[in-house]
Design a protein around this motif. Structure first.
Motif, mmCIF file in Angstrom:
data_model
loop_
_atom_site.group_PDB
_atom_site.id
_atom_site.type_symbol
_atom_site.label_atom_id
_atom_site.label_comp_id
_atom_site.label_asym_id
_atom_site.label_seq_id
_atom_site.Cartn_x
_atom_site.Cartn_y
_atom_site.Cartn_z
ATOM 1 N N LEU A 58 0.831 -1.209 0.000
ATOM 2 C CA LEU A 58 0.000 0.000 0.000
ATOM 3 C C LEU A 58 0.867 1.262 0.000
ATOM 4 N N ASN A 59 1.947 1.242 0.760
ATOM 5 C CA ASN A 59 2.847 2.397 0.794
ATOM 6 C C ASN A 59 3.479 2.661 -0.570
ATOM 7 N N ARG A 60 3.624 1.621 -1.367
ATOM 8 C CA ARG A 60 4.211 1.779 -2.703
ATOM 9 C C ARG A 60 3.197 2.319 -3.716
ATOM 10 N N VAL A 85 -5.703 -3.215 0.556
ATOM 11 C CA VAL A 85 -5.048 -2.383 -0.450
ATOM 12 C C VAL A 85 -6.066 -1.968 -1.503
ATOM 13 N N ALA A 86 -6.877 -2.914 -1.948
ATOM 14 C CA ALA A 86 -7.885 -2.614 -2.968
ATOM 15 C C ALA A 86 -8.826 -1.511 -2.494
ATOM 16 N N GLU A 87 -9.293 -1.615 -1.265
ATOM 17 C CA GLU A 87 -10.225 -0.618 -0.743
ATOM 18 C C GLU A 87 -9.584 0.770 -0.700
ATOM 19 N N ALA A 88 -8.341 0.826 -0.252
ATOM 20 C CA ALA A 88 -7.657 2.121 -0.125
ATOM 21 C C ALA A 88 -7.413 2.767 -1.483
ATOM 22 N N VAL A 89 -6.988 1.983 -2.472
ATOM 23 C CA VAL A 89 -6.682 2.582 -3.781
ATOM 24 C C VAL A 89 -7.958 2.959 -4.528
ATOM 25 N N ILE A 90 -9.030 2.213 -4.310
ATOM 26 C CA ILE A 90 -10.306 2.595 -4.926
ATOM 27 C C ILE A 90 -10.765 3.934 -4.361
#
Length: 253
Positions: A58-60, A85-90
């Motif tokens: 996620l940091n990347r 990660v999916a939730e955060a980038v969406i």
């Protein structure tokens, strides 16, 4: 689909774009070259890779998604199998999830369903040697469609990637490229990612991944000609030029 690896250990361009500023410069180059989708990967999936924690992935990728969304309205895909990660980038503006584990990770399907977002489901499991590769993948696709139906994921949000290079033999990989129609499930779109992979090395003899673009483009053009909807490539300009010439010449027939 243009590949934007932001990992230090990718097999083909490890470290080249691991810094945010370099990644954004490369993304701008892909946009200039005519990319349709930018696919960001924060974890190497080269043969023998070691999984990194979801926090590190996620940091990347998260800073890249945020910066890219400031400069383009193009679809942004994130290559992840972690639901967090999916939730955060969406939430940050990603519009496609490219899941190499095909919703095998608990919770990923629920995230995709909740956000009503397109998802690419790859087959990366170890092969079921009791059946041939075509049957094995068709069984996998059927399993995943049933799962998506249970979760309420819309059919129009689903694409499949048969996973060239993932736990398959040389002959199986070559068959997948030569006959993509055998690996289509019903009328769901197909994505093929063959760029710079060892299968291209086996077909060309080129040992340096960065020198496999010509073979990669040829293979990608071939599967497009056989009906594949999306190709995932490193060299966007080369792919765009090859496709443009092919389409124009085909139109003159």
């Amino acid at each position: 689909m243009g590949i934007l690896n932001v990992t230090p250990d990718s097999f083909s361009d490890g470290g080249d774009f691991s810094r945010t500023d370099k990644a954004i410069i490369h993304a701008k180059e892909m946009i200039e070259a005519g990319v349709d989708i930018i696919d960001i990967g924060g974890q190497s999936t080269r043969p023998g890779y070691t999984e990194i924690p979801q926090e590190e992935e996620l940091n990347r990728v998260l800073p890249i998604v945020k910066e890219l969304r400031k400069i383009t309205d193009l679809p942004i895909s994130v290559d992840t199998y972690f639901p967090e990660v999916a939730e955060a980038v969406i939430e940050a503006g990603a519009t496609i999830i490219n899941d190499i584990k095909g919703l095998d990770q608990p919770g990923m399907g629920e995230v995709v369903a909740h956000y009503d977002i397109p998802v690419i489901l790859m087959h990366s499991r170890y092969r079921n040697e009791a059946v041939d590769v075509v049957t094995d993948l068709q069984n996998f696709f059927e399993e995943k469609i049933k799962l998506c139906q249970q979760l309420g994921i819309k059919p129009e949000n689903i694409s499949f990637d048969p996973g060239v290079g993932f736990h398959k033999s040389v002959a199986e990989n070559e068959l997948m490229i030569a006959s993509p129609e055998k690996f289509r499930f019903e009328d769901y779109p197909l994505l093929y990612g063959v760029s710079r992979k060892r299968t291209i090395a086996q077909l060309t003899g080129e040992t340096n991944p960065k020198e496999r673009d010509f073979g990669s483009i040829a293979a990608s053009l071939y599967v497009l000609n056989k009906g594949v909807e999306i190709v995932r490539v490193h060299n966007v300009k080369g792919m765009r030029d090859a496709l443009s010439v092919w389409q124009k010449l085909k139109g003159l027939q």
